[in-house]
Enzyme design. Sequence first.
Site, short mmCIF file in Angstrom:
data_model
loop_
_atom_site.label_atom_id
_atom_site.label_comp_id
_atom_site.label_asym_id
_atom_site.label_seq_id
_atom_site.Cartn_x
_atom_site.Cartn_y
_atom_site.Cartn_z
N LYS A 115 -55.39 36.86 -16.53
CA LYS A 115 -56.57 36.00 -16.35
C LYS A 115 -56.38 34.61 -16.92
O LYS A 115 -57.05 33.67 -16.51
CB LYS A 115 -57.80 36.66 -16.98
CG LYS A 115 -58.36 37.80 -16.16
CD LYS A 115 -59.60 38.37 -16.79
CE LYS A 115 -60.13 39.55 -15.99
NZ LYS A 115 -61.16 40.30 -16.72
N LYS A 195 -55.40 45.54 -1.35
CA LYS A 195 -56.58 46.30 -1.74
C LYS A 195 -57.86 45.48 -1.57
O LYS A 195 -57.84 44.26 -1.77
CB LYS A 195 -56.40 46.67 -3.23
CG LYS A 195 -57.30 47.76 -3.71
CD LYS A 195 -57.04 48.02 -5.19
CE LYS A 195 -58.23 48.71 -5.80
NZ LYS A 195 -58.34 48.52 -7.23
N LYS A 198 -63.36 41.74 -4.47
CA LYS A 198 -64.20 40.52 -4.42
C LYS A 198 -63.37 39.26 -4.65
O LYS A 198 -63.60 38.22 -4.06
CB LYS A 198 -65.27 40.61 -5.52
CG LYS A 198 -66.54 41.28 -5.05
CD LYS A 198 -67.60 40.26 -4.67
CE LYS A 198 -68.66 40.84 -3.75
NZ LYS A 198 -69.42 41.91 -4.33
#
Length: 332
Positions: A115, A195, A198
């Site tokens: 991240k 996959k 969102k």
Amino acid sequence: MPRVFSGIQPTGEPHIGNYFGAMQNYVKLGNLYGKNSIYCVVDLHALTSPTSFDRELLAQRTFDMALANFAIGLDPQKVTFFVQSHVPEHQELSWIFTNITPVGDLERMTQYKDKTEKLESIPAGLLMYPVLMAADILLYKADTVPVGEDQTQHIELTREIARKFNHAFGETFPEPKAEYNRQALRIPGVDGNGKMGKSKGESSTIGLLEPLDSIWQKLRVAPTDPARVRRTDPGDPDKCLIGDYHKLFSDLPTIELVYQGCRTAGIGCVDCKKLLLQSMTEHLTPIQERAQELRGDPDFVRDALSQGAREARAIAAPIMEEVRTKVGFLKL
Ligand code: SF4
């Protein structure tokens, strides 16, 4: 009886990957363990994503996530379902855990590295995310945590934090174990690009509450088995995301028809997609109707969340009191 805890990110409207991968399992565990199934919409965690710094959007997404879970049949009377920020003990325990967790352990977390890879300035909340997660779980002395395999490292850290606390302040917390939903499939994105998620954008997902004509527009252009260049070429449903979706939504006779028709070029891809839309319509319509009803009765959702927060605090308060005593805070 096991005590189950799971946190649900308030991402707004969940997609069918969330539905088959996690939400259905919540209902199943709720039927088994009742109020010992503790589910929490983790709005504090959501703050670690900069897109959540929108007051109305965060509240709306939190509400919508609760509504979607109730719409698929999760009964708030049966389980404990609440919003994380409504139970302030999560933050208090998290702070205590922050002081027994080495920064080096947090920096080693794969999700943290992923991240922060492209960030110029890293919010401290991203580093502390797994500490808050440990507090979420241990605040209820939960011993079972249904998660995806990407959370393995965070659960191991939670166990480590429980061990450290017990060693420093006396036996208090169980070491929770991850429970992987073996049935959970890796649902492919409808754009054929890995996959469903969102983070990959709307074109990859099929929303649980998405209008059926919008779903059809996505299915219509979805890639199929590349072997079927012409209508007369046979294909393999196991190499096609439409085939994967049939396995989730269609009944056995339809699945058999698709397998046979695809492998013999007996049906075309458009017809196969229409059959899928029919199965999806049958599956999703009752959920979407229930969601519509709940939208017309927002007090149901709000009352359920208030009740859920009271129930969660009733479990958390004595555990937090035990922690305060063991840590040595002054009592008046
Ligand atoms: S017939 Fe169905 S399963 Fe076979 S390739 Fe076409 S869309 Fe996929």
